[in-house]
Design a protein around this motif. Structure first.
Motif, PDB file in Angstrom:
ATOM      1  N   THR A 249       0.829  -1.201   0.000  1.00  0.00           N
ATOM      2  CA  THR A 249       0.000   0.000   0.000  1.00  0.00           C
ATOM      3  C   THR A 249       0.863   1.250   0.000  1.00  0.00           C
ATOM      4  OG1 THR A 249      -1.715  -1.165   1.219  1.00  0.00           O
ATOM      5  CG2 THR A 249      -1.807   1.239   1.220  1.00  0.00           C
ATOM      6  N   LEU A 250       0.526   2.174  -0.893  1.00  0.00           N
ATOM      7  CA  LEU A 250       1.350   3.363  -1.081  1.00  0.00           C
ATOM      8  C   LEU A 250       0.844   4.504  -0.216  1.00  0.00           C
ATOM      9  CD1 LEU A 250       1.544   3.106  -4.963  1.00  0.00           C
ATOM     10  CD2 LEU A 250       3.216   2.294  -3.305  1.00  0.00           C
ATOM     11  N   ARG A 251       1.735   5.064   0.561  1.00  0.00           N
ATOM     12  CA  ARG A 251       1.379   6.187   1.421  1.00  0.00           C
ATOM     13  C   ARG A 251       2.418   7.282   1.263  1.00  0.00           C
ATOM     14  NH1 ARG A 251      -0.125   2.911   7.019  1.00  0.00           N
ATOM     15  NH2 ARG A 251      -1.931   1.770   6.185  1.00  0.00           N
ATOM     16  N   GLY A 252       1.957   8.460   0.940  1.00  0.00           N
ATOM     17  CA  GLY A 252       2.870   9.571   0.736  1.00  0.00           C
ATOM     18  C   GLY A 252       3.526  10.014   2.037  1.00  0.00           C
ATOM     19  N   ASN A 253       4.811  10.309   1.961  1.00  0.00           N
ATOM     20  CA  ASN A 253       5.553  10.817   3.111  1.00  0.00           C
ATOM     21  C   ASN A 253       5.814  12.294   2.866  1.00  0.00           C
ATOM     22  OD1 ASN A 253       7.249  11.410   5.210  1.00  0.00           O
ATOM     23  ND2 ASN A 253       8.730   9.779   4.779  1.00  0.00           N
ATOM     24  N   HIS A 254       5.145  13.165   3.632  1.00  0.00           N
ATOM     25  CA  HIS A 254       5.224  14.595   3.367  1.00  0.00           C
ATOM     26  C   HIS A 254       6.511  15.224   3.893  1.00  0.00           C
ATOM     27  CE1 HIS A 254       1.091  15.494   1.832  1.00  0.00           C
ATOM     28  NE2 HIS A 254       0.877  14.306   2.350  1.00  0.00           N
ATOM     29  N   GLN A 255       7.172  14.562   4.815  1.00  0.00           N
ATOM     30  CA  GLN A 255       8.384  15.134   5.392  1.00  0.00           C
ATOM     31  C   GLN A 255       9.493  14.084   5.479  1.00  0.00           C
ATOM     32  OE1 GLN A 255       6.657  16.790   9.058  1.00  0.00           O
ATOM     33  NE2 GLN A 255       6.790  18.822   8.139  1.00  0.00           N
ATOM     34  N   PRO A 256       9.919  13.565   4.331  1.00  0.00           N
ATOM     35  CA  PRO A 256      10.985  12.553   4.336  1.00  0.00           C
ATOM     36  C   PRO A 256      12.317  13.177   4.720  1.00  0.00           C
ATOM     37  CG  PRO A 256      10.490  13.230   2.096  1.00  0.00           C
ATOM     38  CD  PRO A 256       9.465  13.890   2.971  1.00  0.00           C
ATOM     39  N   ASP A 257      13.207  12.353   5.253  1.00  0.00           N
ATOM     40  CA  ASP A 257      14.519  12.879   5.622  1.00  0.00           C
ATOM     41  C   ASP A 257      15.456  12.851   4.414  1.00  0.00           C
ATOM     42  OD1 ASP A 257      15.409  10.238   5.324  1.00  0.00           O
ATOM     43  OD2 ASP A 257      15.232   9.818   7.466  1.00  0.00           O
ATOM     44  N   HIS A 258      16.648  13.363   4.625  1.00  0.00           N
ATOM     45  CA  HIS A 258      17.614  13.513   3.535  1.00  0.00           C
ATOM     46  C   HIS A 258      17.960  12.171   2.898  1.00  0.00           C
ATOM     47  CE1 HIS A 258      21.738  13.741   1.882  1.00  0.00           C
ATOM     48  NE2 HIS A 258      21.361  14.930   1.465  1.00  0.00           N
ATOM     49  N   GLU A 259      18.105  11.123   3.712  1.00  0.00           N
ATOM     50  CA  GLU A 259      18.504   9.816   3.186  1.00  0.00           C
ATOM     51  C   GLU A 259      17.445   9.240   2.252  1.00  0.00           C
ATOM     52  OE1 GLU A 259      18.778  10.739   6.321  1.00  0.00           O
ATOM     53  OE2 GLU A 259      20.968  10.832   6.495  1.00  0.00           O
ATOM     54  N   ILE A 260      16.178   9.368   2.632  1.00  0.00           N
ATOM     55  CA  ILE A 260      15.096   8.854   1.784  1.00  0.00           C
ATOM     56  C   ILE A 260      15.056   9.597   0.455  1.00  0.00           C
ATOM     57  CG2 ILE A 260      12.584   8.693   1.548  1.00  0.00           C
ATOM     58  CD1 ILE A 260      12.422   8.127   4.520  1.00  0.00           C
ATOM     59  N   LEU A 261      15.200  10.905   0.520  1.00  0.00           N
ATOM     60  CA  LEU A 261      15.176  11.699  -0.707  1.00  0.00           C
ATOM     61  C   LEU A 261      16.351  11.347  -1.614  1.00  0.00           C
ATOM     62  CD1 LEU A 261      14.145  15.114   0.863  1.00  0.00           C
ATOM     63  CD2 LEU A 261      12.740  13.645  -0.594  1.00  0.00           C
ATOM     64  N   GLN A 262      17.488  11.032  -1.019  1.00  0.00           N
ATOM     65  CA  GLN A 262      18.647  10.626  -1.811  1.00  0.00           C
ATOM     66  C   GLN A 262      18.373   9.304  -2.521  1.00  0.00           C
ATOM     67  OE1 GLN A 262      21.551  12.430  -2.357  1.00  0.00           O
ATOM     68  NE2 GLN A 262      21.777  10.845  -3.926  1.00  0.00           N
ATOM     69  N   VAL A 263      17.683   8.399  -1.834  1.00  0.00           N
ATOM     70  CA  VAL A 263      17.306   7.123  -2.454  1.00  0.00           C
ATOM     71  C   VAL A 263      16.365   7.369  -3.630  1.00  0.00           C
ATOM     72  CG1 VAL A 263      16.022   4.974  -2.114  1.00  0.00           C
ATOM     73  CG2 VAL A 263      17.657   5.736  -0.384  1.00  0.00           C
TER      74      VAL A 263
END
Length: 295
Positions: A249-263
């Motif tokens: 199930t897909l759930r949007g993450n509105h405030q991801p950290d730097h590591e997730i965004l890099q991925v």
């Protein structure tokens, strides 16, 4: 291992049970060759358009991420000599927010271009057949990319178009190539949705929903690519090449950290569903068969 080539003159299930007359067949082959060269030239061109749009989207996604992180850490930044300026943090944050909106808009535009590329690829792959227009009894022989005669399947009974391959052989290679782009488009839709969802503000219930259109008419475009389910009324869930199971199930993450965004950025760059070597092989071997250099 070398590229497996389609079997010469293989008859497909769509081969016409009523082949053209010998005179019509002689006229059919040049028309079919022109059409086949045209459609594969389009597919090769669309591939280059994909590369351009994907690169542009990655650039805007990276800029969007950088702007978001600047906003996120603004309250912790040392402002030095600027610290006594009235509302300096507020004004800087507002400008960064507008930049994020700008890059988000450009990212969405590039994604829309990528959807158009896949739609055009699908259309080209479905336009490879060459139909007799007017019937065998007509005094003038013309050919078309469509036919109202159910007996004419547009492949002249499965004969070779050039040296070895029937139309169905070309279609199978096109299907294999385009399938990779479809999978990658679906994955990139997920990434675009995540990028557009990030915000420094605490979400107030308007969280990302996979069944929402990213732009007006998107679902119609995805239907044309067979990437939309009429059963679940939403786009097909992204998955990786050679994997049968869909993502959870897909759930949007509105405030991801730097590591997730890099991925996310790395995943976009990697284009994990595109076997570039295989794509190059298909383009090259088709080019050899149709006697055209496809880049």
């Amino acid at each position: 291992m070398g590229t497996p080539e389609p079997k010469p003159q293989s008859l497909s299930s769509r081969s016409s049970p009523f082949p053209l007359s010998s005179s019509s067949e002689r006229l059919w082959r040049p028309a079919a060759q022109r059409n086949m060269r045209n459609q594969w030239s389009k597919i090769a061109s669309y591939r280059q358009q994909w590369l351009s749009s994907s690169s542009s989207a990655r650039t805007h996604a990276t800029s969007l991420v950088n702007v978001y992180l600047s906003q996120k850490y603004m309250p912790l930044m040392e402002l030095g000599a600027l610290k006594d300026m009235p509302d300096i943090r507020k004004k800087a944050s507002l400008k960064l927010f507008k930049q994020q909106e700008f890059h988000g808009s450009k990212l969405l535009s590039s994604y829309k271009d990528m959807v158009a590329v896949v739609v055009n690829m699908v259309n080209a792959s479905q336009s490879m057949r060459c139909y007799l227009k007017g019937g065998n009894s007509s005094s003038l022989v013309h050919f078309s990319s469509s036919s109202k005669d159910v007996k004419d399947t547009g492949d002249c009974g499965g004969v070779a178009v050039f040296g070895f391959w029937s139309i169905s052989s070309f279609e199978k290679l096109a299907e294999e190539l385009i399938h990779m782009f479809k999978l990658e488009l679906s994955l990139k839709r997920l990434l675009v949705s995540e990028f557009l969802s990030i915000s420094c503000e605490v979400p107030q219930g308007n969280q990302f929903c996979w069944s929402d259109e990213l732009y007006p008419g998107e679902f119609g475009d995805l239907k044309a690519c067979n990437l939309y389910s009429d059963e679940t009324f939403e786009p097909l869930r992204p998955r990786l090449k050679d994997r049968k199971s869909d993502m959870p199930t897909l759930r949007g993450n509105h405030q991801p950290d730097h590591e997730i965004l890099q991925v996310y950025i790395t995943t976009w760059l990697a284009e994990v569903n595109l076997d570039v070597h295989r794509v190059d092989e298909i383009i090259a071997v088709v080019g050899e068969e149709i006697h055209v250099f496809l880049s």
